[in-house]
Write a protein that holds these residues in place. Structure first.
Motif, PDB file in Angstrom:
ATOM      1  N   VAL A 180      31.006   1.692  31.772  1.00  0.00           N
ATOM      2  CA  VAL A 180      32.028   1.019  30.941  1.00  0.00           C
ATOM      3  C   VAL A 180      33.052   0.843  31.679  1.00  0.00           C
TER       4      VAL A 180
ATOM      5  N   SER B  16      36.919  -2.875  31.156  1.00  0.00           N
ATOM      6  CA  SER B  16      37.478  -4.182  30.639  1.00  0.00           C
ATOM      7  C   SER B  16      38.561  -4.599  30.218  1.00  0.00           C
TER       8      SER B  16
ATOM      9  N   MET C  35      31.137  -8.332  25.027  1.00  0.00           N
ATOM     10  CA  MET C  35      30.838  -7.254  25.504  1.00  0.00           C
ATOM     11  C   MET C  35      29.309  -6.757  24.833  1.00  0.00           C
TER      12      MET C  35
ATOM     13  N   CYS D  23      34.921  -5.647  22.407  1.00  0.00           N
ATOM     14  CA  CYS D  23      36.288  -6.116  23.419  1.00  0.00           C
ATOM     15  C   CYS D  23      37.638  -5.196  22.987  1.00  0.00           C
TER      16      CYS D  23
ATOM     17  N   TYR E  20      27.194 -10.392  28.014  1.00  0.00           N
ATOM     18  CA  TYR E  20      29.076 -10.903  27.756  1.00  0.00           C
ATOM     19  C   TYR E  20      28.929 -11.987  27.882  1.00  0.00           C
TER      20      TYR E  20
ATOM     21  N   PHE F 281      35.251  -7.487  34.213  1.00  0.00           N
ATOM     22  CA  PHE F 281      34.718  -5.748  33.878  1.00  0.00           C
ATOM     23  C   PHE F 281      34.389  -5.487  35.022  1.00  0.00           C
TER      24      PHE F 281
END
Length: 319
Positions: free
Chosen positions: A98, A101, A111, A142, A169, A177
């Protein structure tokens, strides 16, 4: 939370054509371009590597009235849960990074990384078969500070235990994201999400892995092409020891992901290299489950292919 390679390298050369065999000192090489995919479907399924981007903007104001004036009223926030479902080759695991985000907690956005897949409250691999608990397999996150979206200089990195992983999500109002998907080799797969393209699948359990499974999200024709399960050298349907322990390979189907609750059409143990007759499972999900008593290694070689109408005469289960 519930749900629904093109690699280009461009190089710019500065120099005269006659000097093409000599490296130009002013030559500039660009880094390989990243493959970028835009997520547009709520249930986005992919078997590709690269960056996956999602962005949701607030809905525009509602226009109403004789003057066509805009109202500040907007449609109610959506609490729909969507997902990026990733599947790799049977001998690979998935690394999800990730990298960015903007998912504000205060708006109800959330998420989650799922080690495996989740559909309608059921998981692959099933909760009875995976070596990790659901709490260990599902990681929610989050952005607590809505003023500063979370751009990860050191991305959050998650790895699956098998060839299937999921980013879920829920973004009610706005958010975005960026997730990078990479595949890594896996030498001894225990759980396999089958696409029906491999000539055969190999399941091997051990005292560390416990039960192993193959799951196909389609009606399938299954054949056992090799078996070394349990201590009995003869092939048998009686695979339960006197102490209640079980070593067996079961085939069946169900409407959901969890193979624990499947309808079984056959259960076998023993040792053989003879190919079994094909059997067709006409269910939404076809499952092969290798149950092990942790007393040693069990091995099964299984072929799985999509079933067609021509396979109805060998159907052993219709859900």
């Amino acid at each position: 939370m519930k749900a629904s390679l093109v690699f280009a390298i461009s190089v710019i050369f500065f120099g005269v054509k006659a000097w093409s065999a000599v490296r130009n000192p002013f030559e500039i090489e660009k880094e390989p371009q990243r493959t970028i995919h835009t997520i547009t479907d709520c249930m986005h399924v992919t078997s590709e590597e690269g960056d996956f981007v999602y962005r949701k903007e607030p809905d525009p104001p509602i226009i109403h009235g004789p003057g066509g004036r805009a109202s500040s009223k907007r449609s109610p926030p959506s609490m729909e849960v969507c997902g990026l479902y990733v599947i790799a080759a049977p001998d690979q695991i998935i690394e999800l990074s990730v990298k960015y985000s903007d998912v504000p907690c205060e708006s109800g956005a959330l998420m989650a990384f799922v080690d495996g897949w989740e559909l309608n409250g059921q998981y692959f691999p099933g909760i009875h078969d995976h070596q990790l608990s659901i709490k260990e397999r599902v990681k929610e996150f989050c952005n607590e500070n809505n003023w500063f979206p979370n751009y990860q200089l050191a991305p959050k990195v998650y790895r699956s235990s098998q060839n299937a992983a999921l980013i879920q999500y829920r973004i009610p109002l706005r958010g975005s994201f960026l997730v990078n998907v990479r595949f890594k080799p896996h030498s001894k797969p225990c759980h396999i999400m089958a696409e029906g393209l491999a000539p055969f699948y190999r399941l091997q359990s051990s005292e560390y892995t416990g039960n192993c499974t193959i799951t196909a999200l389609f009606p399938a024709v299954v054949s056992i092409i090799g078996l070394k399960v349990g201590r009995n050298p003869l092939v048998s349907n009686d695979c339960t020891f006197k102490n209640g322990e079980v070593d067996q390979l079961s085939v069946g189907g169900s409407p959901g992901l969890d193979s624990y609750a499947m309808q079984r059409t056959s259960s076998l143990c023993g040792h053989t290299d003879k190919v079994s007759p094909e059997q067709a499972i006409f269910c939404e999900v076809t499952s092969i489950r290798l149950e092990s008593s942790h007393r040693g290694s069990n091995i099964a070689l299984v072929s799985v292919r999509p079933a067609t109408e021509n396979d109805l005469d060998i159907a052993t289960l219709v859900c």
